[in-house]
Write a protein that holds these residues in place. Structure first.
Motif, PDB file in Angstrom:
ATOM      1  N   ARG A  34       0.860  -1.180   0.000  1.00 48.55           N
ATOM      2  CA  ARG A  34       0.000   0.000   0.000  1.00 48.55           C
ATOM      3  C   ARG A  34       0.895   1.227   0.000  1.00 48.55           C
ATOM      4  O   ARG A  34       2.039   1.186   0.473  1.00 48.55           O
ATOM      5  CB  ARG A  34      -0.932  -0.019   1.210  1.00 48.55           C
ATOM      6  CG  ARG A  34      -1.731  -1.316   1.306  1.00 48.55           C
ATOM      7  CD  ARG A  34      -2.876  -1.248   2.263  1.00 48.55           C
ATOM      8  NE  ARG A  34      -3.968  -0.443   1.705  1.00 48.55           N
ATOM      9  CZ  ARG A  34      -5.156  -0.307   2.287  1.00 48.55           C
ATOM     10  NH1 ARG A  34      -5.398  -0.875   3.448  1.00 48.55           N
ATOM     11  NH2 ARG A  34      -6.097   0.431   1.729  1.00 48.55           N
ATOM     12  N   ALA A  50       5.431   4.134   1.055  1.00 44.65           N
ATOM     13  CA  ALA A  50       4.807   2.846   0.767  1.00 44.65           C
ATOM     14  C   ALA A  50       5.157   1.879   1.878  1.00 44.65           C
ATOM     15  O   ALA A  50       6.168   2.036   2.578  1.00 44.65           O
ATOM     16  CB  ALA A  50       5.271   2.306  -0.581  1.00 44.65           C
ATOM     17  N   ALA A  97      -3.074   4.208  -2.494  1.00 40.73           N
ATOM     18  CA  ALA A  97      -3.079   3.189  -3.543  1.00 40.73           C
ATOM     19  C   ALA A  97      -2.805   1.822  -2.931  1.00 40.73           C
ATOM     20  O   ALA A  97      -2.107   1.722  -1.922  1.00 40.73           O
ATOM     21  CB  ALA A  97      -2.023   3.522  -4.589  1.00 40.73           C
ATOM     22  N   SER A  98      -3.358   0.790  -3.549  1.00 44.22           N
ATOM     23  CA  SER A  98      -3.172  -0.571  -3.064  1.00 44.22           C
ATOM     24  C   SER A  98      -2.844  -1.495  -4.219  1.00 44.22           C
ATOM     25  O   SER A  98      -3.346  -1.313  -5.326  1.00 44.22           O
ATOM     26  CB  SER A  98      -4.435  -1.073  -2.357  1.00 44.22           C
ATOM     27  OG  SER A  98      -4.685  -0.336  -1.186  1.00 44.22           O
ATOM     28  N   SER A  99      -2.024  -2.489  -3.920  1.00 42.03           N
ATOM     29  CA  SER A  99      -1.616  -3.440  -4.946  1.00 42.03           C
ATOM     30  C   SER A  99      -2.168  -4.823  -4.641  1.00 42.03           C
ATOM     31  O   SER A  99      -2.227  -5.234  -3.483  1.00 42.03           O
ATOM     32  CB  SER A  99      -0.093  -3.504  -5.029  1.00 42.03           C
ATOM     33  OG  SER A  99       0.309  -4.465  -5.971  1.00 42.03           O
ATOM     34  N   TYR A 112       0.620  -0.377  -8.452  1.00 39.51           N
ATOM     35  CA  TYR A 112      -0.643  -0.317  -7.722  1.00 39.51           C
ATOM     36  C   TYR A 112      -1.849  -0.408  -8.640  1.00 39.51           C
ATOM     37  O   TYR A 112      -1.882   0.190  -9.716  1.00 39.51           O
ATOM     38  CB  TYR A 112      -0.677   0.952  -6.856  1.00 39.51           C
ATOM     39  CG  TYR A 112       0.462   0.919  -5.867  1.00 39.51           C
ATOM     40  CD1 TYR A 112       1.686   1.497  -6.175  1.00 39.51           C
ATOM     41  CD2 TYR A 112       0.332   0.227  -4.664  1.00 39.51           C
ATOM     42  CE1 TYR A 112       2.754   1.410  -5.291  1.00 39.51           C
ATOM     43  CE2 TYR A 112       1.395   0.142  -3.779  1.00 39.51           C
ATOM     44  CZ  TYR A 112       2.596   0.725  -4.104  1.00 39.51           C
ATOM     45  OH  TYR A 112       3.659   0.626  -3.222  1.00 39.51           O
ATOM     46  N   TRP A 115      -6.802   2.874  -6.644  1.00 39.14           N
ATOM     47  CA  TRP A 115      -6.469   4.226  -6.219  1.00 39.14           C
ATOM     48  C   TRP A 115      -7.696   4.892  -5.605  1.00 39.14           C
ATOM     49  O   TRP A 115      -8.822   4.684  -6.062  1.00 39.14           O
ATOM     50  CB  TRP A 115      -5.992   5.063  -7.406  1.00 39.14           C
ATOM     51  CG  TRP A 115      -4.683   4.601  -7.949  1.00 39.14           C
ATOM     52  CD1 TRP A 115      -4.452   3.504  -8.730  1.00 39.14           C
ATOM     53  CD2 TRP A 115      -3.413   5.213  -7.749  1.00 39.14           C
ATOM     54  NE1 TRP A 115      -3.117   3.400  -9.028  1.00 39.14           N
ATOM     55  CE2 TRP A 115      -2.450   4.443  -8.442  1.00 39.14           C
ATOM     56  CE3 TRP A 115      -2.992   6.348  -7.051  1.00 39.14           C
ATOM     57  CZ2 TRP A 115      -1.096   4.768  -8.447  1.00 39.14           C
ATOM     58  CZ3 TRP A 115      -1.652   6.671  -7.066  1.00 39.14           C
ATOM     59  CH2 TRP A 115      -0.715   5.890  -7.759  1.00 39.14           C
TER      60      TRP A 115
END
Length: 125
Positions: A34, A50, A97-99, A112, A115
């Motif tokens: 994240r 991050a 943002a997240s992956s 990522y 969003w």
């Protein structure tokens, strides 16, 4: 559809602190890495910080090292960014943002998948 919702933005005086939070809308969502990015007026988007999936690997942009902190609560699906010793140059729209694929902390926006819509942070002098 997963949505990321930022909160905690606003106006802070230079030297002050502000805490941004980002929550995921879906309980079943399991984000890996994240991050927070920002876009200042008239500039492109840049990475801020991050954090890896388990929180053991953290990245900070050089400009915020030693002043900002990032943390996450996987049970609550939240990630937070604490702005300390804020400066007027920190004024920007901040995005979380997240992956779903990257485990380690990364400052690359391409890592990522999801969003948030962004939240305004203004640091007054």
């Amino acid at each position: 559809q997963v949505q990321l919702v930022e909160s905690g933005g606003g106006v802070v005086q230079a030297g002050g602190s502000l805490r941004l939070s980002c929550a995921a809308s879906e309980r079943s969502f399991t984000p890996l890495a994240r991050a927070w990015f920002r876009q200042a007026p008239g500039k492109g988007i840049e990475s801020v910080a991050a954090i890896s999936w388990m929180g053991s690997n953290i990245y900070f942009a050089d400009s915020v090292k030693g002043r900002f902190t990032i943390s996450r609560d996987n049970d609550k699906k939240m990630v937070c960014l604490k702005l300390n010793s804020a400066k007027p140059v920190n004024t920007a729209i901040y995005y979380c943002a997240s992956s779903q694929t990257t485990i380690r902390a990364s400052g690359r926006s391409r890592a990522y998948d999801y969003w948030g819509q962004g939240i305004q942070v203004t640091v007054s002098s």
